[in-house]
Write a protein that holds these residues in place. Structure first.
Motif, PDB file in Angstrom:
ATOM      1  N   THR A  38       1.295 -14.990  -5.062  1.00 40.83           N
ATOM      2  CA  THR A  38       1.976 -16.723  -4.974  1.00 40.83           C
ATOM      3  C   THR A  38       0.992 -16.765  -3.534  1.00 40.83           C
ATOM      4  O   THR A  38       1.485 -16.716  -2.792  1.00 40.83           O
ATOM      5  N   GLY A  39       1.089 -18.146  -4.045  1.00 32.52           N
ATOM      6  CA  GLY A  39       0.184 -18.448  -2.411  1.00 32.52           C
ATOM      7  C   GLY A  39      -0.820 -18.457  -2.353  1.00 32.52           C
ATOM      8  O   GLY A  39      -1.800 -18.919  -0.487  1.00 32.52           O
ATOM      9  N   CYS A  40      -1.652 -17.021  -2.275  1.00 30.59           N
ATOM     10  CA  CYS A  40      -3.137 -16.879  -2.643  1.00 30.59           C
ATOM     11  C   CYS A  40      -3.601 -17.300  -2.609  1.00 30.59           C
ATOM     12  O   CYS A  40      -4.095 -17.791  -4.069  1.00 30.59           O
ATOM     13  N   PRO A  41      -5.007 -17.676  -1.421  1.00 29.81           N
ATOM     14  CA  PRO A  41      -6.233 -18.432  -1.933  1.00 29.81           C
ATOM     15  C   PRO A  41      -7.239 -17.547  -2.846  1.00 29.81           C
ATOM     16  O   PRO A  41      -8.034 -18.402  -3.234  1.00 29.81           O
ATOM     17  N   VAL A  42      -6.647 -15.944  -3.084  1.00 28.91           N
ATOM     18  CA  VAL A  42      -7.746 -14.989  -3.805  1.00 28.91           C
ATOM     19  C   VAL A  42      -6.876 -14.644  -5.165  1.00 28.91           C
ATOM     20  O   VAL A  42      -5.859 -14.248  -4.532  1.00 28.91           O
ATOM     21  N   ASP A  43      -7.842 -14.629  -5.879  1.00 30.18           N
ATOM     22  CA  ASP A  43      -6.789 -13.270  -6.589  1.00 30.18           C
ATOM     23  C   ASP A  43      -6.548 -11.625  -5.747  1.00 30.18           C
ATOM     24  O   ASP A  43      -7.694 -11.346  -5.708  1.00 30.18           O
ATOM     25  N   ASN A  94     -11.534 -16.584   3.969  1.00 32.15           N
ATOM     26  CA  ASN A  94     -12.461 -17.018   4.714  1.00 32.15           C
ATOM     27  C   ASN A  94     -14.043 -15.976   4.678  1.00 32.15           C
ATOM     28  O   ASN A  94     -14.657 -16.098   4.993  1.00 32.15           O
ATOM     29  N   TYR A  95     -13.423 -15.107   3.679  1.00 28.93           N
ATOM     30  CA  TYR A  95     -14.081 -13.953   3.903  1.00 28.93           C
ATOM     31  C   TYR A  95     -14.805 -12.823   2.334  1.00 28.93           C
ATOM     32  O   TYR A  95     -13.984 -14.074   1.287  1.00 28.93           O
ATOM     33  N   GLY A  96     -15.598 -12.541   2.435  1.00 28.87           N
ATOM     34  CA  GLY A  96     -16.591 -11.906   1.200  1.00 28.87           C
ATOM     35  C   GLY A  96     -15.360 -10.943   0.615  1.00 28.87           C
ATOM     36  O   GLY A  96     -14.585 -10.628   0.810  1.00 28.87           O
ATOM     37  N   SER A  97     -16.303 -10.318  -1.095  1.00 30.92           N
ATOM     38  CA  SER A  97     -15.280  -9.473  -1.130  1.00 30.92           C
ATOM     39  C   SER A  97     -15.413  -8.545  -0.422  1.00 30.92           C
ATOM     40  O   SER A  97     -14.209  -7.512  -0.529  1.00 30.92           O
ATOM     41  N   THR A  98     -16.532  -7.740   0.097  1.00 34.77           N
ATOM     42  CA  THR A  98     -16.176  -6.233   0.291  1.00 34.77           C
ATOM     43  C   THR A  98     -15.400  -6.230   2.087  1.00 34.77           C
ATOM     44  O   THR A  98     -14.825  -5.638   1.983  1.00 34.77           O
ATOM     45  N   THR A  99     -15.461  -7.423   2.142  1.00 27.78           N
ATOM     46  CA  THR A  99     -14.375  -7.944   3.099  1.00 27.78           C
ATOM     47  C   THR A  99     -13.052  -7.138   3.405  1.00 27.78           C
ATOM     48  O   THR A  99     -12.003  -6.611   3.573  1.00 27.78           O
ATOM     49  N   ILE A 100     -13.226  -8.565   1.906  1.00 27.58           N
ATOM     50  CA  ILE A 100     -11.490  -8.245   1.763  1.00 27.58           C
ATOM     51  C   ILE A 100     -11.258  -6.830   1.415  1.00 27.58           C
ATOM     52  O   ILE A 100      -9.433  -6.427   1.312  1.00 27.58           O
ATOM     53  N   LYS A 101     -11.921  -6.459   0.541  1.00 27.42           N
ATOM     54  CA  LYS A 101     -11.413  -5.012  -0.139  1.00 27.42           C
ATOM     55  C   LYS A 101     -11.407  -3.855   0.884  1.00 27.42           C
ATOM     56  O   LYS A 101     -10.612  -3.342   0.932  1.00 27.42           O
ATOM     57  N   TYR A 102     -11.903  -3.987   2.228  1.00 23.56           N
ATOM     58  CA  TYR A 102     -11.474  -3.270   3.814  1.00 23.56           C
ATOM     59  C   TYR A 102     -10.463  -3.264   4.240  1.00 23.56           C
ATOM     60  O   TYR A 102     -10.220  -2.597   4.335  1.00 23.56           O
ATOM     61  N   ILE A 103     -10.564  -4.432   4.336  1.00 27.01           N
ATOM     62  CA  ILE A 103      -9.034  -4.876   4.723  1.00 27.01           C
ATOM     63  C   ILE A 103      -8.480  -4.585   3.556  1.00 27.01           C
ATOM     64  O   ILE A 103      -7.089  -3.867   4.622  1.00 27.01           O
ATOM     65  N   LEU A 104      -7.637  -4.703   2.513  1.00 27.58           N
ATOM     66  CA  LEU A 104      -6.529  -3.918   1.657  1.00 27.58           C
ATOM     67  C   LEU A 104      -6.789  -2.973   1.703  1.00 27.58           C
ATOM     68  O   LEU A 104      -5.667  -2.474   2.053  1.00 27.58           O
ATOM     69  N   ALA A 105      -7.918  -2.134   1.499  1.00 29.56           N
ATOM     70  CA  ALA A 105      -7.796  -0.732   2.010  1.00 29.56           C
ATOM     71  C   ALA A 105      -7.270  -0.328   3.630  1.00 29.56           C
ATOM     72  O   ALA A 105      -6.498   0.633   3.338  1.00 29.56           O
ATOM     73  N   HIS A 106      -7.457  -0.637   4.728  1.00 25.35           N
ATOM     74  CA  HIS A 106      -7.536  -0.395   5.673  1.00 25.35           C
ATOM     75  C   HIS A 106      -5.616  -0.520   5.873  1.00 25.35           C
ATOM     76  O   HIS A 106      -4.363  -0.260   6.665  1.00 25.35           O
TER      77      HIS A 106
END
Lengths: 183, 242
Positions: free
Chosen positions: B43-48, B136-148
């Protein structure tokens, strides 16, 4: 025909073990590499024969060598491996083997806390204060190269081979007969 | 003999590996379950988020020496606001949070806590529309942030190893993967023990007895060899008799 060195009673040596081949990163870009970390096992192997079947036991210790000291020594890492392998094929110069191993990975923390950068400032984080041990079986297969006075064992260790968290380690060991070493 | 000793000496000199540098958020017990299903509220997320979370979980799921297995489930029942007030014992929640300041460059934060015998954890992702907005971020960065941040939710703190996923920063990402230090930290918190109920050789059908002691372990270890010797002995007797 020379005696095949694998059939010396006992051999002792050291080697290189690369864990999580193809899965690990050692750069800030998080790029994966094939052999990015090396551990250094000290191994003892003992040859035996029962009912016409050649086999050997192995006992390895990792983590005994000094590690880089850019940090304090608040976490100690040791790994103990015990394996039993059967010789599947023998020739004058090399032999194939396969077996099963038991690994104990021991992480021992000395406690305390450390202040680290938190992105927007600094925060205090806890150092591990207990001893934690992972215990698991692995499969091992490889080959022995005989150089008469010493031998080189090259093998692959497969962790979690029947599960979806499968990983493998690559291992090279240089071993000398204890009789060659004056024992 | 001298050559052999010299060879071993060289390995000792050059053979140093990195020291473990991982830390913990809390010295209390970590998640107690062997399988943790993370509740993802988009809910409210700019990306899925569900596009990236399975890959982020897979980063941790490769650790064969850890018993914990992570999975994700999309939900609207669990909200990040309630997770922040510790309303969900033993439930991990990931969701977007628009309350980050528009000038805050923090993209996400993860937290683990333990209270009265229950674990609490959440990851809140910046959806403020400001500097740190996840969009604001690309897919690799989003994946990295989520994993962190998932690492934090599992009770890992920051590492002082600059190559670790749990280091506080990164540069020009090529991929998302763990360093040996991350693996040791994760293994420390969730050690796999095939003698205490975890799957034998990873097989989902065979579990070790939880009360299995050292003696039973050695018997299990020796069993294939004892069987092999028995079979050969039997074959040998049969041959002699015939």
């Amino acid at each position: 025909m020379k005696a095949f060195a694998v059939k010396r009673n006992s051999v002792l040596g050291m080697g290189f073990l690369s864990p999580y081949v193809g899965e690990l990163s050692n750069s800030s870009s998080s790029a994966k590499g094939s052999f990015v970390e090396l551990l250094y096992p000290i191994s003892y192997k003992s040859y035996g024969n029962a009912f016409d079947q050649d086999f050997f036991w192995k006992f390895s210790l990792l983590g005994l060598l000094p590690e880089a000291t850019d940090e304090d020594d608040s976490i100690n890492y040791y790994q103990l491996q015990l394996s039993a392998s059967l010789l599947a094929f023998e020739s004058q110069f090399y032999s194939l083997f396969y077996g099963v191993g038991l690994s104990y990975e021991i992480l021992k923390g000395n406690g305390g806390s450390v202040v680290l950068n938190n992105g927007s400032g600094y925060s205090t984080f806890q150092r591990p204060s207990d001893t934690s041990t992972a215990q698991y079986f692995y499969l091992e297969f490889g080959f022995i190269s005989d150089f008469d006075k010493w031998r080189m064992d090259t093998s692959v260790q497969l962790d979690n081979p029947l599960g979806d968290k499968r990983s493998f380690s690559f291992l090279v060991e240089f071993l000398f007969g204890l009789d060659q070493m004056g024992f | 003999m001298r050559k052999q000793i010299g060879f071993i000496f060289l390995i000792v000199i050059f053979g140093s590996s990195k020291l473990s540098a991982f830390t913990l958020l809390s010295s209390d017990p970590a998640w107690s379950a062997d399988e943790l299903t993370i509740q993802v509220n988009n809910t409210g997320c700019p990306v899925d988020l569900m596009t990236y979370i399975p890959a982020a979980l897979e980063v941790w799921n490769v650790v064969s020496t850890a018993k914990l297995k992570l999975s994700a489930l999309e939900t609207s029942s669990y909200t990040i606001a309630n997770a922040q007030s510790f309303s969900y014992p033993n439930v991990a929640v990931i969701g977007c949070d628009s309350s980050f300041s528009s000038t805050d460059t923090t993209v996400g934060s993860g937290l683990y806590d333990y209270s009265s015998g229950a674990s609490y954890g959440y990851v809140r992702i910046n959806s403020s529309g400001g500097s740190g907005d996840i969009g604001n971020y690309g897919s690799t960065t989003i994946k990295y942030i989520l994993a962190h941040e998932i690492g934090h939710m599992l009770n890992l703190g920051h590492s002082s190893d600059p190559t670790a996923l749990m280091y506080y920063s990164f540069s020009s990402l090529a991929d998302v993967s763990l360093a040996l230090d991350d693996i040791r930290g994760y293994t420390y918190l969730y050690p796999k023990s095939e003698f205490e109920g975890d799957y034998f050789l990873g097989c989902g059908l065979i579990k070790g007895a939880s009360s299995m002691g050292m003696g039973s372990t050695l018997v299990l270890f020796l069993l294939p060899f004892l069987l092999g010797i028995l079979i050969r002995l039997k074959a040998s007797r049969t041959t002699k008799l015939s």
